[in-house]
Design a protein around this motif. Structure first.
Motif, PDB file in Angstrom:
ATOM      1  N   LEU A   1     101.714  18.133  98.937  1.00 37.11           N
ATOM      2  CA  LEU A   1     100.840  17.443  99.508  1.00 37.11           C
ATOM      3  C   LEU A   1     100.285  17.986 100.739  1.00 37.11           C
ATOM      4  O   LEU A   1     100.772  18.635 101.477  1.00 37.11           O
ATOM      5  CB  LEU A   1     101.258  16.042  99.550  1.00 37.11           C
ATOM      6  CG  LEU A   1     101.781  15.267  98.079  1.00 37.11           C
ATOM      7  CD1 LEU A   1     102.276  14.118  98.571  1.00 37.11           C
ATOM      8  CD2 LEU A   1     100.952  15.265  97.256  1.00 37.11           C
ATOM      9  N   ALA A   2      98.898  17.524 100.917  1.00 33.52           N
ATOM     10  CA  ALA A   2      98.386  17.926 102.208  1.00 33.52           C
ATOM     11  C   ALA A   2      98.247  19.463 102.442  1.00 33.52           C
ATOM     12  O   ALA A   2      97.833  20.098 101.397  1.00 33.52           O
ATOM     13  CB  ALA A   2      98.912  17.382 103.377  1.00 33.52           C
ATOM     14  N   ASP A   3      98.629  19.985 103.494  1.00 29.20           N
ATOM     15  CA  ASP A   3      98.494  21.392 103.798  1.00 29.20           C
ATOM     16  C   ASP A   3     100.032  22.146 103.707  1.00 29.20           C
ATOM     17  O   ASP A   3     100.024  23.155 104.157  1.00 29.20           O
ATOM     18  CB  ASP A   3      97.875  21.663 105.369  1.00 29.20           C
ATOM     19  CG  ASP A   3      96.627  21.383 105.372  1.00 29.20           C
ATOM     20  OD1 ASP A   3      95.870  21.299 104.274  1.00 29.20           O
ATOM     21  OD2 ASP A   3      96.223  20.833 106.357  1.00 29.20           O
ATOM     22  N   ILE A   4     100.943  21.278 103.215  1.00 27.62           N
ATOM     23  CA  ILE A   4     102.280  21.918 103.124  1.00 27.62           C
ATOM     24  C   ILE A   4     102.338  23.024 102.008  1.00 27.62           C
ATOM     25  O   ILE A   4     101.876  22.632 100.805  1.00 27.62           O
ATOM     26  CB  ILE A   4     103.327  20.974 102.974  1.00 27.62           C
ATOM     27  CG1 ILE A   4     103.297  19.750 104.023  1.00 27.62           C
ATOM     28  CG2 ILE A   4     104.742  21.144 102.887  1.00 27.62           C
ATOM     29  CD1 ILE A   4     104.000  18.629 103.847  1.00 27.62           C
ATOM     30  N   SER A   5     102.958  24.025 102.242  1.00 28.08           N
ATOM     31  CA  SER A   5     102.984  25.270 101.202  1.00 28.08           C
ATOM     32  C   SER A   5     104.320  25.848 101.285  1.00 28.08           C
ATOM     33  O   SER A   5     104.736  25.957 102.490  1.00 28.08           O
ATOM     34  CB  SER A   5     101.800  26.082 101.151  1.00 28.08           C
ATOM     35  OG  SER A   5     101.888  26.751 102.316  1.00 28.08           O
ATOM     36  N   LEU A   6     104.968  26.468 100.221  1.00 34.85           N
ATOM     37  CA  LEU A   6     106.151  27.196 100.512  1.00 34.85           C
ATOM     38  C   LEU A   6     105.771  28.556  99.654  1.00 34.85           C
ATOM     39  O   LEU A   6     105.352  28.751  98.515  1.00 34.85           O
ATOM     40  CB  LEU A   6     107.196  26.466  99.604  1.00 34.85           C
ATOM     41  CG  LEU A   6     108.700  27.292  99.445  1.00 34.85           C
ATOM     42  CD1 LEU A   6     109.277  27.643 100.870  1.00 34.85           C
ATOM     43  CD2 LEU A   6     109.493  26.453  98.544  1.00 34.85           C
ATOM     44  N   SER A   7     106.107  29.740 100.353  1.00 36.70           N
ATOM     45  CA  SER A   7     106.121  30.912  99.723  1.00 36.70           C
ATOM     46  C   SER A   7     107.224  31.432  99.955  1.00 36.70           C
ATOM     47  O   SER A   7     108.121  31.512 100.748  1.00 36.70           O
ATOM     48  CB  SER A   7     104.907  31.845 100.865  1.00 36.70           C
ATOM     49  OG  SER A   7     103.855  31.078 100.958  1.00 36.70           O
ATOM     50  N   SER A   8     107.595  32.396  98.691  1.00 33.29           N
ATOM     51  CA  SER A   8     108.944  33.029  98.640  1.00 33.29           C
ATOM     52  C   SER A   8     108.759  34.485  98.153  1.00 33.29           C
ATOM     53  O   SER A   8     107.807  34.682  97.157  1.00 33.29           O
ATOM     54  CB  SER A   8     110.015  32.223  97.751  1.00 33.29           C
ATOM     55  OG  SER A   8     110.058  30.851  98.058  1.00 33.29           O
ATOM     56  N   VAL A   9     109.596  35.330  98.419  1.00 32.13           N
ATOM     57  CA  VAL A   9     109.814  36.628  97.832  1.00 32.13           C
ATOM     58  C   VAL A   9     111.323  36.982  97.794  1.00 32.13           C
ATOM     59  O   VAL A   9     112.072  36.727  98.515  1.00 32.13           O
ATOM     60  CB  VAL A   9     109.175  37.497  98.843  1.00 32.13           C
ATOM     61  CG1 VAL A   9     109.528  37.659 100.238  1.00 32.13           C
ATOM     62  CG2 VAL A   9     109.135  39.064  98.114  1.00 32.13           C
ATOM     63  N   TYR A  10     111.607  37.589  96.443  1.00 26.51           N
ATOM     64  CA  TYR A  10     112.755  37.779  96.242  1.00 26.51           C
ATOM     65  C   TYR A  10     113.083  39.205  95.409  1.00 26.51           C
ATOM     66  O   TYR A  10     112.154  39.640  94.629  1.00 26.51           O
ATOM     67  CB  TYR A  10     113.575  36.818  95.292  1.00 26.51           C
ATOM     68  CG  TYR A  10     114.151  35.469  95.866  1.00 26.51           C
ATOM     69  CD1 TYR A  10     115.490  35.504  96.122  1.00 26.51           C
ATOM     70  CD2 TYR A  10     113.244  34.537  96.292  1.00 26.51           C
ATOM     71  CE1 TYR A  10     115.929  34.414  96.908  1.00 26.51           C
ATOM     72  CE2 TYR A  10     113.561  33.307  96.891  1.00 26.51           C
ATOM     73  CZ  TYR A  10     115.165  33.068  97.226  1.00 26.51           C
ATOM     74  OH  TYR A  10     115.567  32.217  97.910  1.00 26.51           O
ATOM     75  N   TYR A  11     114.086  39.918  95.726  1.00 22.11           N
ATOM     76  CA  TYR A  11     114.139  41.073  95.134  1.00 22.11           C
ATOM     77  C   TYR A  11     115.746  41.676  94.595  1.00 22.11           C
ATOM     78  O   TYR A  11     116.638  41.022  95.528  1.00 22.11           O
ATOM     79  CB  TYR A  11     113.714  42.381  96.231  1.00 22.11           C
ATOM     80  CG  TYR A  11     113.868  43.686  95.645  1.00 22.11           C
ATOM     81  CD1 TYR A  11     112.730  44.342  94.603  1.00 22.11           C
ATOM     82  CD2 TYR A  11     114.982  44.598  96.105  1.00 22.11           C
ATOM     83  CE1 TYR A  11     112.981  45.432  94.162  1.00 22.11           C
ATOM     84  CE2 TYR A  11     115.074  45.859  95.638  1.00 22.11           C
ATOM     85  CZ  TYR A  11     114.145  46.267  94.444  1.00 22.11           C
ATOM     86  OH  TYR A  11     114.073  47.507  94.227  1.00 22.11           O
ATOM     87  N   ALA A  12     115.931  42.232  93.682  1.00 23.31           N
ATOM     88  CA  ALA A  12     117.559  42.373  93.246  1.00 23.31           C
ATOM     89  C   ALA A  12     117.481  43.691  92.973  1.00 23.31           C
ATOM     90  O   ALA A  12     116.506  44.579  92.662  1.00 23.31           O
ATOM     91  CB  ALA A  12     117.997  41.626  92.087  1.00 23.31           C
ATOM     92  N   LEU A  13     118.912  44.153  93.308  1.00 21.00           N
ATOM     93  CA  LEU A  13     119.111  45.723  93.093  1.00 21.00           C
ATOM     94  C   LEU A  13     120.561  45.886  92.357  1.00 21.00           C
ATOM     95  O   LEU A  13     121.578  45.160  93.055  1.00 21.00           O
ATOM     96  CB  LEU A  13     119.167  46.673  94.327  1.00 21.00           C
ATOM     97  CG  LEU A  13     119.456  47.948  94.176  1.00 21.00           C
ATOM     98  CD1 LEU A  13     118.457  48.736  93.468  1.00 21.00           C
ATOM     99  CD2 LEU A  13     119.386  48.619  95.538  1.00 21.00           C
ATOM    100  N   ASP A  14     120.965  46.485  91.585  1.00 20.68           N
ATOM    101  CA  ASP A  14     122.155  46.930  90.629  1.00 20.68           C
ATOM    102  C   ASP A  14     122.622  48.328  91.073  1.00 20.68           C
ATOM    103  O   ASP A  14     122.094  49.161  90.367  1.00 20.68           O
ATOM    104  CB  ASP A  14     122.082  46.351  89.406  1.00 20.68           C
ATOM    105  CG  ASP A  14     123.505  46.449  88.549  1.00 20.68           C
ATOM    106  OD1 ASP A  14     124.409  46.703  89.527  1.00 20.68           O
ATOM    107  OD2 ASP A  14     123.760  46.333  87.447  1.00 20.68           O
ATOM    108  N   HIS A  15     123.284  48.406  92.037  1.00 23.36           N
ATOM    109  CA  HIS A  15     123.745  49.635  92.538  1.00 23.36           C
ATOM    110  C   HIS A  15     124.761  50.252  91.622  1.00 23.36           C
ATOM    111  O   HIS A  15     125.721  49.550  91.631  1.00 23.36           O
ATOM    112  CB  HIS A  15     124.033  49.904  94.242  1.00 23.36           C
ATOM    113  CG  HIS A  15     123.987  51.125  94.611  1.00 23.36           C
ATOM    114  ND1 HIS A  15     125.220  51.972  94.647  1.00 23.36           N
ATOM    115  CD2 HIS A  15     123.171  51.955  95.108  1.00 23.36           C
ATOM    116  CE1 HIS A  15     125.074  53.050  95.261  1.00 23.36           C
ATOM    117  NE2 HIS A  15     123.698  53.036  95.684  1.00 23.36           N
TER     118      HIS A  15
END
Length: 345
Positions: free
Chosen positions: A81-95
């Motif tokens: 609502l209003a100007d509230i926002s959530l930004s996410s970035v995820y990364y995975a690695l199987d070494h």
């Protein structure tokens, strides 16, 4: 080495469960409970057991980090609502030597606020923002997967800052023959490093969760049940403006309603290899955010995922209140596939 790491994670889970703080209405960093991606949002906002190739799901349970998430990148955006926002970035690695690892960054922006002096004169604007950086590791000890996430959280209100270091500990059991999964996670075990005013340190939003996921054979349906805040039975809250009466839903809550507030239901309709539909219901959200005469769909969520070549696109609309709902968009891809395609051009 893998067995040693898995045993250590299991020991920490048992120890943390007996010492963690209770859930209440006076925590800092409550934004850590907001789902990072469209899939988790579409399943009701809490799910610790669903198998997925979506790297954002490791926010729900570090043990959901899968080898199939190798070099997977996920970007998510949620407008509230209003100007509230959530930004996410995820990364995975199987070494091949170091095992499964994942990393995440979440940024919650509340928009700009007008700043005034004690007389009400406008002196400018200020911002309110929350951040969390996380790193996850998971180990397989068949039929169990054990994982841990280390998080650093930072909240800012104008020039005031608060920070904390936290940990999630989780495990997932997979039935050897059936598509049945059981998950357990202890979320937000932590310690505040700095408070907004330098005063007493606030408690962390600890949450103990357990869940089940099952897909019947020959049916295109996978359903989940997740129980949250197991460390406290009555999770109602008090509104001091209403003479201290409990207002989260009915003032006189029955035993069944108190129990139901702990559960989140979620389901996925697997219509094809490249297209799924998600539906979720969060009873606590429904009881707390509904009006006395109208619910407005509070607690329900509906979403879908579609795979187009090297990209998976997900969208969920989650209903919070009659005033509006949130929209979550997630784009997932395996970085290696994208660069391989470009190199052939």
């Amino acid at each position: 080495m893998t067995k040693i790491r898995a045993s250590l994670i299991l020991f920490l889970m048992v120890n943390a469960f007996t010492t963690a703080a209770q859930m209440g209405g006076h925590h800092t960093f409550d934004f850590l409970s907001l789902p990072a991606g469209a899939r988790l949002t579409g399943l009701g906002g809490s799910n610790v057991s669903v198998p997925s190739t979506d790297v954002t799901m490791l926010q729900a349970n570090p043990a959901l980090l899968q080898s199939s998430m190798q070099k997977q990148l996920a970007l998510s955006y949620t407008d509230y609502l209003a100007d509230i926002s959530l930004s996410s970035v995820y990364y995975a690695l199987d070494h091949p030597k170091l095992g499964r690892w994942g990393a995440g960054l979440q940024y919650l922006n509340y928009g700009d606020f007008t700043q005034t002096d004690p007389t009400g004169q406008v002196t400018g604007k200020f911002a309110v923002q929350d951040y969390v950086v996380s790193i996850t590791h998971a180990s397989v000890l068949k039929p169990f997967t054990l994982g841990a996430t280390l998080k650093f959280a930072l909240s800012g209100i104008a020039e005031y800052k608060s920070s904390a270091i936290l940990m999630d500990l989780g495990g997932v059991y997979k039935h050897p023959d059936k598509e049945f999964y059981m998950g357990l996670v202890l979320k937000n075990i932590g310690y505040p490093l700095k408070t907004f005013t330098g005063g007493a340190r606030e408690s962390m939003p600890f949450d103990a969760q357990i869940g089940l996921t099952y897909k019947p054979e020959h049916m295109p349906l996978q359903f989940s049940v997740t129980a949250h805040h197991l460390q406290q039975f009555d999770i109602g809250y008090q509104d001091t403006t209403q003479s201290g009466t409990i207002i989260s839903g009915s003032q006189q809550k029955s035993l069944g309603d108190k129990l139901a507030r702990h559960f989140v239901m979620g389901g996925q309709f697997i219509l094809s290899k490249n297209f799924n539909v998600m539906v979720g219901y969060n009873h606590l959200r429904n009881r707390e955010l509904r009006l006395e005469t109208k619910a407005g769909g509070a607690g329900f969520a509906l979403g879908a995922t579609v795979r187009i070549k090297a990209f998976e696109l997900a969208y969920t609309r989650a209903y919070y209140h009659v005033a509006g709902a949130s929209n979550t968009f997630t784009v997932i891809t395996q970085v290696a596939q994208v660069f391989r395609k470009k190199s052939r051009v």
